[in-house]
Design an enzyme around this catalytic site. Structure first.
Site, PDB file in Angstrom:
ATOM      1  N   ARG A 290      48.879  37.007  34.775  1.00  8.07           N
ATOM      2  CA  ARG A 290      47.747  36.198  35.231  1.00  8.07           C
ATOM      3  C   ARG A 290      46.936  36.878  36.319  1.00  8.07           C
ATOM      4  O   ARG A 290      45.765  36.594  36.494  1.00  8.07           O
ATOM      5  CB  ARG A 290      48.243  34.823  35.659  1.00  8.07           C
TER       6      ARG A 290
ATOM      7  N   ASP B  75      50.937  28.174  33.059  1.00  7.57           N
ATOM      8  CA  ASP B  75      52.255  28.741  32.767  1.00  7.57           C
ATOM      9  C   ASP B  75      53.320  27.794  33.272  1.00  7.57           C
ATOM     10  O   ASP B  75      53.023  26.658  33.639  1.00  7.57           O
ATOM     11  CB  ASP B  75      52.402  30.153  33.320  1.00  7.57           C
TER      12      ASP B  75
ATOM     13  N   LYS C 151      54.367  43.123  45.152  1.00  3.59           N
ATOM     14  CA  LYS C 151      53.775  42.923  43.817  1.00  3.59           C
ATOM     15  C   LYS C 151      52.348  42.387  43.938  1.00  3.59           C
ATOM     16  O   LYS C 151      51.419  42.934  43.338  1.00  3.59           O
ATOM     17  CB  LYS C 151      54.652  41.932  43.037  1.00  3.59           C
ATOM     18  N   ASN C 152      52.202  41.306  44.714  1.00  6.71           N
ATOM     19  CA  ASN C 152      50.913  40.620  44.729  1.00  6.71           C
ATOM     20  C   ASN C 152      49.850  41.351  45.530  1.00  6.71           C
ATOM     21  O   ASN C 152      48.691  40.930  45.557  1.00  6.71           O
ATOM     22  CB  ASN C 152      51.084  39.176  45.196  1.00  6.71           C
TER      23      ASN C 152
ATOM     24  N   ASP D 245      56.147  30.514  46.750  1.00 10.22           N
ATOM     25  CA  ASP D 245      56.999  31.425  45.973  1.00 10.22           C
ATOM     26  C   ASP D 245      58.445  31.435  46.469  1.00 10.22           C
ATOM     27  O   ASP D 245      59.332  31.903  45.764  1.00 10.22           O
ATOM     28  CB  ASP D 245      56.438  32.855  46.010  1.00 10.22           C
TER      29      ASP D 245
HETATM   30  N1  EPU Z   1      43.313  26.859  41.783  1.00  4.01           N
HETATM   31  C1  EPU Z   1      42.337  26.124  41.162  1.00  4.01           C
HETATM   32  N2  EPU Z   1      41.130  26.735  40.935  1.00  4.01           N
HETATM   33  C2  EPU Z   1      40.877  28.016  41.280  1.00  4.01           C
HETATM   34  C3  EPU Z   1      41.895  28.751  41.911  1.00  4.01           C
HETATM   35  C4  EPU Z   1      43.124  28.149  42.145  1.00  4.01           C
HETATM   36  O1  EPU Z   1      42.526  24.971  40.816  1.00  4.01           O
HETATM   37  O2  EPU Z   1      39.769  28.509  41.047  1.00  4.01           O
HETATM   38  C5  EPU Z   1      44.640  26.210  42.011  1.00  4.01           C
HETATM   39  C6  EPU Z   1      45.698  26.820  41.103  1.00  4.01           C
HETATM   40  O3  EPU Z   1      45.704  26.220  39.843  1.00  4.01           O
HETATM   41  C7  EPU Z   1      46.958  26.551  41.889  1.00  4.01           C
HETATM   42  C8  EPU Z   1      46.504  26.642  43.358  1.00  4.01           C
HETATM   43  O4  EPU Z   1      45.083  26.483  43.329  1.00  4.01           O
HETATM   44  O5  EPU Z   1      47.431  25.281  41.649  1.00  4.01           O
HETATM   45  C9  EPU Z   1      46.874  27.936  44.059  1.00  4.01           C
HETATM   46  O6  EPU Z   1      46.260  29.008  43.416  1.00  4.01           O
HETATM   47  P1  EPU Z   1      45.907  30.397  44.104  1.00  4.01           P
HETATM   48  O7  EPU Z   1      44.599  30.844  43.552  1.00  4.01           O
HETATM   49  O8  EPU Z   1      46.043  30.315  45.586  1.00  4.01           O
HETATM   50  O9  EPU Z   1      47.085  31.309  43.558  1.00  4.01           O
HETATM   51  P2  EPU Z   1      47.015  32.529  42.557  1.00  4.01           P
HETATM   52  O10 EPU Z   1      46.038  33.524  43.062  1.00  4.01           O
HETATM   53  O11 EPU Z   1      46.912  32.058  41.167  1.00  4.01           O
HETATM   54  C10 EPU Z   1      48.823  33.851  43.922  1.00  4.01           C
HETATM   55  C11 EPU Z   1      50.111  34.554  43.605  1.00  4.01           C
HETATM   56  C12 EPU Z   1      51.202  33.537  43.313  1.00  4.01           C
HETATM   57  C13 EPU Z   1      51.343  32.619  44.513  1.00  4.01           C
HETATM   58  C14 EPU Z   1      49.991  31.970  44.850  1.00  4.01           C
HETATM   59  C15 EPU Z   1      50.012  31.100  46.077  1.00  4.01           C
HETATM   60  C16 EPU Z   1      49.423  36.611  42.583  1.00  4.01           C
HETATM   61  C17 EPU Z   1      49.398  37.443  41.362  1.00  4.01           C
HETATM   62  N3  EPU Z   1      49.951  35.406  42.447  1.00  4.01           N
HETATM   63  O12 EPU Z   1      48.470  33.125  42.745  1.00  4.01           O
HETATM   64  O13 EPU Z   1      52.395  34.275  43.123  1.00  4.01           O
HETATM   65  O14 EPU Z   1      52.291  31.623  44.227  1.00  4.01           O
HETATM   66  O15 EPU Z   1      49.004  33.006  45.043  1.00  4.01           O
HETATM   67  O16 EPU Z   1      50.419  31.813  47.177  1.00  4.01           O
HETATM   68  O17 EPU Z   1      49.013  37.021  43.644  1.00  4.01           O
HETATM   69  C18 EPU Z   1      54.428  34.900  42.091  1.00  4.01           C
HETATM   70  O18 EPU Z   1      54.316  36.017  42.618  1.00  4.01           O
HETATM   71  O19 EPU Z   1      55.494  34.505  41.557  1.00  4.01           O
HETATM   72  C19 EPU Z   1      53.295  33.973  42.121  1.00  4.01           C
HETATM   73  C20 EPU Z   1      53.188  32.944  41.294  1.00  4.01           C
END
Ligand code: EPU
Length: 423
Positions: free
Chosen positions: A92, A116, A22-23, A305
């Site tokens: 998101r 969320d 998915k990601n 995850d």
């Molecule tokens: N964060 C910030 N500022 C930013 C970016 C991130 O504060 O500019 C914080 C976020 O709020 C969070 C943490 O850093 O607390 C991690 O965020 P990250 O950017 O690494 O994650 P993401 O890109 O929002 C992706 C996956 C998530 C997975 C995380 C961590 C996708 C669509 N989502 O999210 O997957 O948990 O990386 O590995 O790729 C899921 O698939 O169920 C899921 C939530």
């Protein structure tokens, strides 16, 4: 709205074939925006999030055609640059179009994703990185609005934290920027490697793929390619942990054990036996698991995850486990639901202490997000009696054909309308 009715105390025995990640798929779809013409993606999972991302690309002017796991994305020479809140709030990952839109159109207006049920989802690093690349970027009226009419330029960006989303957005934007961009402290999840590899085949010049230092030399234009999405390590990991929770023997096909090293190591310590098998691996569990501690961290650390499934494993293990969550502030919210099944979990900030119980007992529970939902389904399989899991639409966001897979593994599960929601 639908729910799952699950009969417990059922071992999992059989085979699962894992679909594309998915990601990765969602971000590869966003990456397609960078090149005019037809991008073809194979092994795209049949899940809700992919449909939402497809709708977003259509709104931006693309034509999509899905046939089985193959998705063709026709990107016109000129694309729209706005992504509305009604689409972004459902998905998101749609923030990933920000980088490609600024790079392709010289401007973008993308609704802020907001938080969320797993916690806040900041975008500060996405915004600061694009600003360093020359975008005039601000957050106003709930949108990230970016302009770079003269194009983006290369820059050195040191991320405060290896954010997956920020690394992806900046990597995508940098492919078409003038000059060289360095992303330091970059995330190095396998999905990012997948994106970087597709971008390289499209003509992007990327050094340091798979490391925390990415160096991208901007090019004039990229060309569309055909690409196969890597297997979903979260789906593979879910069924691997599921076998350890419920007991039994599950062969996981189309799975990369090398993407799950720390997870499989923890399962081995919990008492599971893991053997390589055709195109994947097999997990066997023939006794009650032993409690194991985990700490979630960016890759190659333990993935957040899969944390809810490990809390569930600890809930039925012998002994006491400590789980530390470092990524999302709300990721322990689901333990209240797990407690309804009799789990003994205490949380304090980003730590949880779980005392294993010999047996959980079935009860009605609510899935609040995709991974919490998966953890509750696995808990239900191990519990005595019947569990009803509502909020199945969360699981549909990331687990293709969930009920079909559970049936093939011998579970007794029924999907039914959620009467509570009809009222
Ligand atoms: N964060 C910030 N500022 C930013 C970016 C991130 O504060 O500019 C914080 C976020 O709020 C969070 C943490 O850093 O607390 C991690 O965020 P990250 O950017 O690494 O994650 P993401 O890109 O929002 C992706 C996956 C998530 C997975 C995380 C961590 C996708 C669509 N989502 O999210 O997957 O948990 O990386 O590995 O790729 C899921 O698939 O169920 C899921 C939530």
């Amino acid at each position: 709205m639908e729910r799952l009715r699950i009969q417990g105390r059922s071992h999992l025995v059989g085979e699962v074939t894992v679909s594309g990640a998915k990601n990765s798929a969602l971000k590869l779809m966003a990456a397609a925006l960078l090149a005019q013409g037809t991008t073809v993606l194979h092994e795209v999972p049949d899940i809700l999030d992919v449909r939402y991302m497809g709708e977003l690309l259509q709104r931006l002017g693309c034509r999509l055609d899905a046939d089985g796991g193959t998705l063709r994305i026709d990107v016109p020479s000129s694309i729209e640059y706005e992504a509305d809140y009604d689409l972004v709030r459902r998905l998101r990952a749609s923030i990933t179009v920000l980088g490609p839109l600024v790079a392709r159109c010289g401007r973008a207006k993308v609704a802020l994703p907001g938080g969320d049920s797993i916690g806040s989802r900041g975008v500060g690093m996405h915004v600061a990185g694009l600003a360093r690349m020359g975008a005039d970027i601000r957050v106003e009226h709930g949108f990230v609005v970016a302009e770079a009419s003269g194009g983006l330029h290369g820059s050195t960006i040191l991320l405060d934290f290896p954010s997956v989303g920020a690394t992806e957005n900046l990597l995508l934007a940098a492919t078409l920027a003038k000059g060289t961009t360095v992303i330091d402290n970059a995330a190095r999840e396998p999905e990012i490697v997948d994106i970087a590899e597709m971008l390289s085949r499209m003509g992007a010049k990327i050094g340091g793929i798979g490391t925390s230092l990415l160096e991208i030399e901007g090019v004039e234009a990229l060309a569309p390619v055909e690409h196969t999405v890597i297997p979903d390590r979260m789906v593979a990991g879910t069924w691997a942990i599921g076998a350890a929770i419920a007991g039994g023997r599950v062969a996981i096909r189309n799975a990369r054990a090398d993407h799950l090293e720390i997870v499989l190591d923890k399962l081995t310590r919990a008492g599971a036996s893991i053997q390589p098998a055709a195109t994947g691996f097999e997990v066997r569990m023939e006794r009650r698991p032993q409690a194991v501690d985990i700490v979630t961290l960016p890759y190659p650390g333990f993935p957040t995850d899969l944390q809810p499934m490990m809390v569930t494993l600890a809930a039925v293990s012998e002994g006491t486990a400590m789980v530390t969550e470092n990524l999302f502030d709300g990721r322990f919210r689901f333990v209240q639901e797990l407690a309804r099944l009799g789990a003994d979990v205490r949380t304090d900030g980003h730590h949880a202490v779980i005392r294993g119980m010999p047996l959980l007992s079935g009860a009605p529970v609510d899935a609040t997000d995709i991974r919490a939902g998966a953890a509750l389904v696995l808990a239900a399989l191990a519990a005595e009696g019947e569990t009803v899991v509502s909020g199945v639409h969360h699981l549909d966001r990331g687990y293709p054909d969930l009920v079909g897979v559970l049936h093939r593994l011998g579970a007794q599960v029924m999907r039914e309308p959620d009467a509570e929601f009809r009222r």
